[in-house]
Design a protein around this motif. Structure first.
Motif, mmCIF file in Angstrom:
data_model
loop_
_atom_site.group_PDB
_atom_site.id
_atom_site.type_symbol
_atom_site.label_atom_id
_atom_site.label_comp_id
_atom_site.label_asym_id
_atom_site.label_seq_id
_atom_site.Cartn_x
_atom_site.Cartn_y
_atom_site.Cartn_z
ATOM 1 N N PHE A 45 54.537 60.397 115.136
ATOM 2 C CA PHE A 45 55.284 61.453 114.459
ATOM 3 C C PHE A 45 56.383 60.810 113.638
ATOM 4 C CE2 PHE A 45 57.817 65.411 114.311
ATOM 5 C CZ PHE A 45 56.803 66.344 114.150
ATOM 6 N N PHE A 46 56.612 61.324 112.428
ATOM 7 C CA PHE A 46 57.528 60.658 111.508
ATOM 8 C C PHE A 46 58.942 60.506 112.063
ATOM 9 C CE2 PHE A 46 60.884 60.925 108.337
ATOM 10 C CZ PHE A 46 60.651 59.733 107.659
ATOM 11 N N SER A 47 59.492 61.554 112.654
ATOM 12 C CA SER A 47 60.882 61.490 113.134
ATOM 13 C C SER A 47 61.093 60.308 114.061
ATOM 14 C CB SER A 47 61.249 62.777 113.874
ATOM 15 O OG SER A 47 61.097 63.903 113.052
ATOM 16 N N PHE A 48 60.133 60.082 114.942
ATOM 17 C CA PHE A 48 60.302 59.050 115.958
ATOM 18 C C PHE A 48 59.905 57.667 115.444
ATOM 19 C CE2 PHE A 48 59.585 63.199 117.866
ATOM 20 C CZ PHE A 48 60.881 63.405 118.327
ATOM 21 N N PHE A 49 59.073 57.625 114.415
ATOM 22 C CA PHE A 49 58.911 56.381 113.662
ATOM 23 C C PHE A 49 60.246 55.980 113.052
ATOM 24 C CE2 PHE A 49 58.770 55.327 109.097
ATOM 25 C CZ PHE A 49 58.487 53.964 109.197
ATOM 26 N N ASP A 50 60.929 56.947 112.446
ATOM 27 C CA ASP A 50 62.202 56.639 111.800
ATOM 28 C C ASP A 50 63.241 56.196 112.816
ATOM 29 O OD1 ASP A 50 63.940 56.544 109.484
ATOM 30 O OD2 ASP A 50 64.948 58.275 110.374
ATOM 31 N N GLY A 73 52.948 66.263 110.647
ATOM 32 C CA GLY A 73 52.595 65.538 111.861
ATOM 33 C C GLY A 73 51.995 66.364 112.967
ATOM 34 N N HIS A 74 52.086 67.702 112.885
ATOM 35 C CA HIS A 74 51.571 68.538 113.967
ATOM 36 C C HIS A 74 50.112 68.906 113.747
ATOM 37 C CE1 HIS A 74 52.548 72.132 116.873
ATOM 38 N NE2 HIS A 74 51.471 71.470 117.214
ATOM 39 N N GLY A 75 49.772 69.345 112.543
ATOM 40 C CA GLY A 75 48.433 69.850 112.306
ATOM 41 C C GLY A 75 47.406 68.808 111.921
ATOM 42 N N TRP A 76 47.820 67.576 111.699
ATOM 43 C CA TRP A 76 46.903 66.522 111.242
ATOM 44 C C TRP A 76 45.963 66.096 112.363
ATOM 45 C CZ3 TRP A 76 47.750 60.874 112.118
ATOM 46 C CH2 TRP A 76 46.844 60.085 111.401
ATOM 47 N N PHE A 288 63.538 78.047 98.973
ATOM 48 C CA PHE A 288 63.944 76.655 98.874
ATOM 49 C C PHE A 288 63.417 75.899 100.086
ATOM 50 C CE2 PHE A 288 66.922 78.982 96.224
ATOM 51 C CZ PHE A 288 66.961 78.197 95.079
ATOM 52 N N PRO A 289 63.399 74.557 100.039
ATOM 53 C CA PRO A 289 62.647 73.776 101.028
ATOM 54 C C PRO A 289 63.390 73.520 102.338
ATOM 55 C CG PRO A 289 63.650 72.293 99.467
ATOM 56 C CD PRO A 289 63.967 73.688 98.988
ATOM 57 N N VAL A 290 62.628 73.548 103.422
ATOM 58 C CA VAL A 290 63.067 72.997 104.704
ATOM 59 C C VAL A 290 61.887 72.229 105.290
ATOM 60 C CG1 VAL A 290 64.845 74.676 105.321
ATOM 61 C CG2 VAL A 290 62.447 75.150 105.891
ATOM 62 N N THR A 291 62.192 71.323 106.187
ATOM 63 C CA THR A 291 61.147 70.587 106.887
ATOM 64 C C THR A 291 61.635 70.207 108.269
ATOM 65 O OG1 THR A 291 59.821 68.558 106.930
ATOM 66 C CG2 THR A 291 61.918 68.462 105.755
ATOM 67 N N PRO A 292 60.778 70.286 109.274
ATOM 68 C CA PRO A 292 61.150 69.840 110.629
ATOM 69 C C PRO A 292 60.980 68.340 110.817
ATOM 70 C CG PRO A 292 58.969 70.817 110.683
ATOM 71 C CD PRO A 292 59.463 70.965 109.271
ATOM 72 N N TYR A 293 61.151 67.569 109.743
ATOM 73 C CA TYR A 293 61.072 66.106 109.806
ATOM 74 C C TYR A 293 59.701 65.654 110.328
ATOM 75 C CZ TYR A 293 66.122 67.067 110.031
ATOM 76 O OH TYR A 293 67.389 67.568 109.820
ATOM 77 N N ALA A 294 58.669 66.390 109.952
ATOM 78 C CA ALA A 294 57.344 66.120 110.503
ATOM 79 C C ALA A 294 56.459 65.322 109.559
ATOM 80 C CB ALA A 294 56.654 67.440 110.846
ATOM 81 N N GLY A 295 56.922 65.052 108.360
ATOM 82 C CA GLY A 295 56.121 64.315 107.396
ATOM 83 C C GLY A 295 56.983 63.910 106.217
ATOM 84 N N VAL A 296 56.404 63.145 105.304
ATOM 85 C CA VAL A 296 57.142 62.651 104.144
ATOM 86 C C VAL A 296 56.285 62.759 102.887
ATOM 87 C CG1 VAL A 296 58.744 61.088 105.293
ATOM 88 C CG2 VAL A 296 56.443 60.302 104.790
ATOM 89 N N ARG A 297 56.960 62.887 101.766
ATOM 90 C CA ARG A 297 56.315 62.853 100.462
ATOM 91 C C ARG A 297 56.397 61.440 99.898
ATOM 92 N NH1 ARG A 297 56.604 68.116 97.484
ATOM 93 N NH2 ARG A 297 57.091 66.893 95.631
#
Length: 347
Positions: A45-50, A73-76, A288-297
């Motif tokens: 999961f991206f958050s914990f990679f970071d 990161g959840h639905g993949w 406008f955008p929000v994200t649960p820190y689950a992925g990156v562009r």
């Protein structure tokens, strides 16, 4: 030959033969001091990679993110090459059971075949809140805490414990750098997570509004619980892939009308159609955008954004807008931000 080496050439190949086999997708990687050959930890999961790459900074440990750029990161659902990569790694950093089914399957392989990949559960010892009342009745929550919401890392105070869990996991696999891992963890908690917590608290304290309408899935409850605001998700399940029912739209329209809401938030990695419907059919002017820190562009990777940068460049400006603290023009970090993110398209 170690058990991991045997599986690398045998068991993992068999898994690859049973599933679709494509190249390992692109994802952010943080290298340690050594160029290859050193210990490796992979994160589900991206958050914990970071968090992990900040904790490993200045050590030979390399931390890799398994989730491809542009994916949530959840639905993949990856193919067997990811399991092979986990088997090859020294540690697998994961979010606990019943959150990412593919990670659960990889853990079963590791435990069932006695692979020596260390398992680092970032959720260990963290108190989870009850699932939001808005969830569908068939939602059960996660693993050892049925009926609980797994998205704890959106609360910076709870995220502190996951940083400690990662640091201790890394200390177990590279004990000669245990002090560095722990020192880096303390620095990150103090300099980043505590600052984010204080800035969120100040933002929500300034707000006259105590309700936020999200044209997104049910991932933001921990923000509401921590800072005293009602988060109203449109997609009433835990996964970003959930469908939006007509009744969900009608309820969101009622909340928007009753609370005179002009701006709403929408998930970066989610469908935009529901948000566009609310803009067309209600008094909402924009989302406008929000994200649960689950992925990156891709552009976030190019800028080396992590949890901290996403908080300050995506979530906080949007919360300032939807809370009514600032106009979109005043809250936007730049005119380009406003042009990109006002009623943004799906990636």
């Amino acid at each position: 030959m170690t058990r991991r080496e045997a599986l690398r050439v045998g068991g993992a190949a068999a898994l690859a033969g049973a599933a679709g086999c494509t190249a390992l997708p692109s994802a952010p990687v943080q290298s340690g001091d050594d160029e290859g050959g050193g210990p490796v930890a992979v994160a589900s999961f991206f958050s914990f990679f970071d968090f992990g790459r900040k904790i490993a900074d200045g050590t030979p440990l390399t931390v890799e993110n398994l989730v491809p750029t542009g994916f949530h990161g959840h639905g993949w659902d990856p193919n067997a090459r990811i399991t092979q990569r986990i088997i090859e790694a020294d540690a697998f950093v994961h979010v606990g059971e019943d959150f990412q089914p593919w990670a659960d399957r990889a853990i079963e392989t590791i435990e069932g075949d006695d692979v020596d990949t260390a398992l680092v559960n970032v959720r260990e010892g963290i108190d989870l809140v009850d699932l939001a009342a808005t969830l569908d009745r068939d939602e059960e929550g996660v693993g050892e805490q049925r009926g609980k919401d797994p998205h704890f890392w959106l609360d910076p105070r709870r995220a502190r414990r996951s940083v400690d869990n990662i640091a201790e996991g890394f200390a177990d696999i590279v004990p000669e750098h245990a002090d560095a891992f722990r020192d880096n963890a303390e620095t990150y908690k103090t300099d980043v997570l505590d600052r984010i917590d204080a800035d969120y608290a100040a933002m929500f304290d300034r707000a006259d509004r105590d309700i936020v309408q999200l044209a997104a899935h049910n991932a933001f409850q921990y923000i509401g619980v921590r800072y005293g605001v009602r988060m109203r998700p449109l997609v009433t399940n835990l996964a970003a892939s959930g469908d939006v029912k007509p009744a969900d739209i009608r309820e969101a329209a009622r909340v928007i009308r009753d609370n005179d809401i002009r701006y709403i938030a929408n998930g970066v990695f989610e469908k935009q159609d529901p948000a566009q419907t609310l803009v067309r059919e209600t008094g909402v002017e924009a989302y406008f955008p929000v994200t649960p820190y689950a992925g990156v562009r891709e552009e976030w990777v190019a800028e080396n954004w992590g949890y901290e940068e996403i908080a300050y460049n995506i979530n906080m400006p949007t919360f300032e807008i939807v809370l009514g603290n600032e106009t979109p023009e005043a809250a936007a970090p730049s005119p380009e931000w406003l042009e990109q993110w006002r009623n943004f398209d799906s990636i």
